[in-house]
Design an enzyme around this catalytic site. Structure first.
Site, short mmCIF file in Angstrom:
data_model
loop_
_atom_site.label_atom_id
_atom_site.label_comp_id
_atom_site.label_asym_id
_atom_site.label_seq_id
_atom_site.Cartn_x
_atom_site.Cartn_y
_atom_site.Cartn_z
N GLY A 10 -31.30 -13.17 -42.32
CA GLY A 10 -30.69 -11.87 -42.57
C GLY A 10 -29.23 -11.92 -42.21
N GLY A 11 -28.46 -10.96 -42.67
CA GLY A 11 -27.07 -10.86 -42.30
C GLY A 11 -26.92 -10.31 -40.90
CB SER A 14 -29.80 -7.71 -41.55
OG SER A 14 -30.39 -8.72 -40.76
CE LYS A 16 -29.79 -12.45 -38.00
NZ LYS A 16 -28.93 -11.36 -37.48
CB SER A 17 -33.05 -9.42 -33.51
OG SER A 17 -32.20 -10.55 -33.60
CB ALA A 35 -31.79 -16.15 -25.00
CG HIS A 51 -30.48 -8.24 -28.36
ND1 HIS A 51 -29.79 -9.28 -28.93
CD2 HIS A 51 -30.46 -7.24 -29.27
CE1 HIS A 51 -29.37 -8.93 -30.12
NE2 HIS A 51 -29.74 -7.69 -30.35
NE ARG A 55 -36.20 -10.40 -25.17
CZ ARG A 55 -34.89 -10.64 -25.20
NH1 ARG A 55 -34.20 -10.48 -26.30
NH2 ARG A 55 -34.28 -11.06 -24.11
CD GLU A 63 -29.87 -16.29 -20.39
OE1 GLU A 63 -28.72 -16.74 -20.57
OE2 GLU A 63 -30.09 -15.18 -19.87
#
Lengths: 173, 173, 173
Positions: A10-11, A14, A16-17, A35, A51, A55, A63
């Site tokens: 996705g852009g 968008s 997507k996440s 991550a 984010h 979640r 990470e």
């Protein structure tokens, strides 16, 4: 056993996440968030923290900006892992002046060997005007090659536009 | 009564406006064109005049760059309104240093309360390389959030590429 | 006889050329590669040479950056021709300060009159942030108009993302 691999394209912004997290949540399996972002400034720190809050506490977060192999190899078959995202990971390698072809091949091998179900988020960056500077053009090419390699390997490829999924390969569960 | 909302997405010069106008024409209802562009230079003036000529005399045109609420609230259930476009509207708010979250929420409320059928045209701007400057990145994020909110609210979402429609949600009439 | 025209759309490094070459290979007909690129520097020379090696020896290559009419008019009905790509061709005309509307109309006429099956590759360049400079904006508009005209003329239009095809018009053979 060969685990299933999903690619979410996705852009920027968008959705997507968010879509990917819903997909991972729907598996009902223990969730690992891999991550890849490196925090260089306040703008990025803010995004990372937003984010994490979105979640919620049901995720284990790892990470790792560069070498995803060790983390992926420790996952078990009962887990599901969200790699967010391949674009940031590639960008880290570009900045680290890595061999991008080797990095891509290594990532594909690690994904093939991983026992958990994996969902990889990646950006589409090649649908604007040709960038002025050579580094951005190099990145665009490398991102394209990476997306092609991931899509060829994946069982399911979904393009997200304005939060809406479009299946390019396979079938949504 | 809840009126139907349609979102038409596409890149620059993708044929999204022409497609949207055909969709609106096909309703057979009195047509209102809600133009959001602000004319700053000759390049934009030329585009606006070309669009007015292409639409022809069967349209009522309203020009409103920022607060679409009053115009939308005056529409009646027998009308159909084309908002062209959400990207220009968002860009106007960015330049006016508005609170973009509030502007988006207000627009969504106005669309929900509007009695006419509404078709909103919006751009996809997130599929190029990350822009150099922070304002462009902020705009990209805000455009993404706006498109996601409009798509969630809409009954019909269509992506236009090279003049060809691809339905992402709902069904073409 | 009216020959069939195929348009393959995609971003940079989306796999559109590789997909197009497979499509052309699958016809089993004698293959002509109509290359539109002009080699200005080492970066481009490298890309051209990589593409020639990837295609292999079964192709006849014609290099023509601007006027595709003569080359297209010499093709015969038993041949298949891959035009790679319309974006480079348009860029050459922009740099040559051609009349872009006339160039587009002439190309469409030449494609209509051509007796061979033709596959045209073209880029999507309108899904990033509005470019800073007027020339890039002009190119974006011209590329959009060209893609719309080609898509309207084509029997088959395919969008390639990460190497995966999505049919926008017609049907894959």
């Amino acid at each position: 056993m060969y685990p299933s691999l999903t690619l979410i394209l996705g852009g920027a912004a968008s959705g997507k996440s968010a879509f990917s997290e819903q997909l991972v949540d729907s598996t009902g399996k223990p969730r690992v968030y891999l991550a890849t972002s490196q925090v260089f400034d306040d703008e990025m720190r803010l995004k990372v923290e937003q984010h994490i809050m979105q979640r919620g506490p049901d995720w284990t977060t790892i990470e790792e900006p560069l070498d995803l192999g060790p983390a992926l190899s420790e996952l078990t078959a009962d887990q599901v892992c969200l790699v967010d995202c391949a674009t940031m990971w590639l960008s880290n390698h570009l900045l680290a002046e890595s061999d991008l072809d080797k990095a891509r091949t290594d990532l594909l091998t690690a994904l093939r060997d991983c026992e958990a179900q994996v969902v990889v988020v990646s950006n589409e960056v090649g649908q604007g005007i040709v960038p002025d500077n050579a580094l951005a053009r190099k990145f665009r090419e490398a991102q394209g090659r990476l997306n092609i390699a991931l899509a060829a390997e994946a069982d399911l490829v979904v393009q997200v536009t304005a939060g809406l999924p479009l299946v390019l390969k396979g079938q949504l569960p």
